[in-house]
Scaffold this motif. Sequence first.
Motif, PDB file in Angstrom:
ATOM      1  N   GLU A  92       0.831  -1.208   0.000  1.00 44.03           N
ATOM      2  CA  GLU A  92       0.000   0.000   0.000  1.00 44.03           C
ATOM      3  C   GLU A  92       0.868   1.262   0.000  1.00 44.03           C
ATOM      4  O   GLU A  92       0.557   2.227  -0.684  1.00 44.03           O
ATOM      5  N   LEU A  93       1.946   1.231   0.765  1.00 44.41           N
ATOM      6  CA  LEU A  93       2.839   2.386   0.850  1.00 44.41           C
ATOM      7  C   LEU A  93       3.470   2.715  -0.494  1.00 44.41           C
ATOM      8  O   LEU A  93       3.608   3.878  -0.869  1.00 44.41           O
ATOM      9  N   LEU A  94       3.843   1.685  -1.232  1.00 42.61           N
ATOM     10  CA  LEU A  94       4.450   1.887  -2.543  1.00 42.61           C
ATOM     11  C   LEU A  94       3.403   2.134  -3.639  1.00 42.61           C
ATOM     12  O   LEU A  94       3.767   2.341  -4.791  1.00 42.61           O
ATOM     13  N   SER A  95       2.145   2.100  -3.261  1.00 42.73           N
ATOM     14  CA  SER A  95       1.025   2.312  -4.200  1.00 42.73           C
ATOM     15  C   SER A  95       1.044   1.316  -5.355  1.00 42.73           C
ATOM     16  O   SER A  95       0.678   1.643  -6.486  1.00 42.73           O
ATOM     17  N   ILE A  96       1.499   0.110  -5.071  1.00 46.69           N
ATOM     18  CA  ILE A  96       1.495  -0.937  -6.090  1.00 46.69           C
ATOM     19  C   ILE A  96       0.081  -1.456  -6.302  1.00 46.69           C
ATOM     20  O   ILE A  96      -0.366  -1.649  -7.434  1.00 46.69           O
ATOM     21  N   TRP A  97      -0.626  -1.643  -5.206  1.00 46.72           N
ATOM     22  CA  TRP A  97      -1.971  -2.197  -5.271  1.00 46.72           C
ATOM     23  C   TRP A  97      -2.724  -1.729  -4.049  1.00 46.72           C
ATOM     24  O   TRP A  97      -2.201  -1.735  -2.939  1.00 46.72           O
ATOM     25  N   HIS A  98      -3.963  -1.333  -4.210  1.00 50.44           N
ATOM     26  CA  HIS A  98      -4.780  -0.888  -3.084  1.00 50.44           C
ATOM     27  C   HIS A  98      -5.771  -1.994  -2.725  1.00 50.44           C
ATOM     28  O   HIS A  98      -6.502  -2.487  -3.572  1.00 50.44           O
TER      29      HIS A  98
END
Length: 155
Positions: free
Chosen positions: A42-48
């Motif tokens: 989530e922090l890396l905004s890879i997948w929510h």
Amino acid sequence: MITSWLTFFLPKDEYKRLKIVYFMAEAAVTSMILFGAIAFIELLSIWHFDANILWGLGFCTPLLYIATRYMLSGMEYENVVTARQFQRERKALIYQTFIFVVIFFILYILFMGVSTLKKQLADVIGLLITVGLVAFLSNYISLKRSYKKNKDLLD
């Protein structure tokens, strides 16, 4: 004996109780690692992740881990040593699974209603078969592991 609200849910047998507490601790660590990985993703905004998925993972991961470890540990049937005892327990498992499926079916009808049953008969039958197979296979695997473990202890 250690007094805790958890002892209410644990078996009286000290060996089983200790193993289950270990399984619970392992499940807690596994859940923390899983949620740490999710937070990192989530922090890396890879997948929510959807909140429902997180709730499901948070609830199901420890339960499935503990149930699987307990099933594979081979400590459920400590009295099954001979092939005759194994066959007797296997027959009892088949009977118990049948009773479980019948009770599940009756409760399903009570909660969902007969009209739902008429509309979704194929879905209900599929659900019953799936639930019955999962219940039987999990108990059978536990029985088989217990039998093998007990037989090896005698040799």
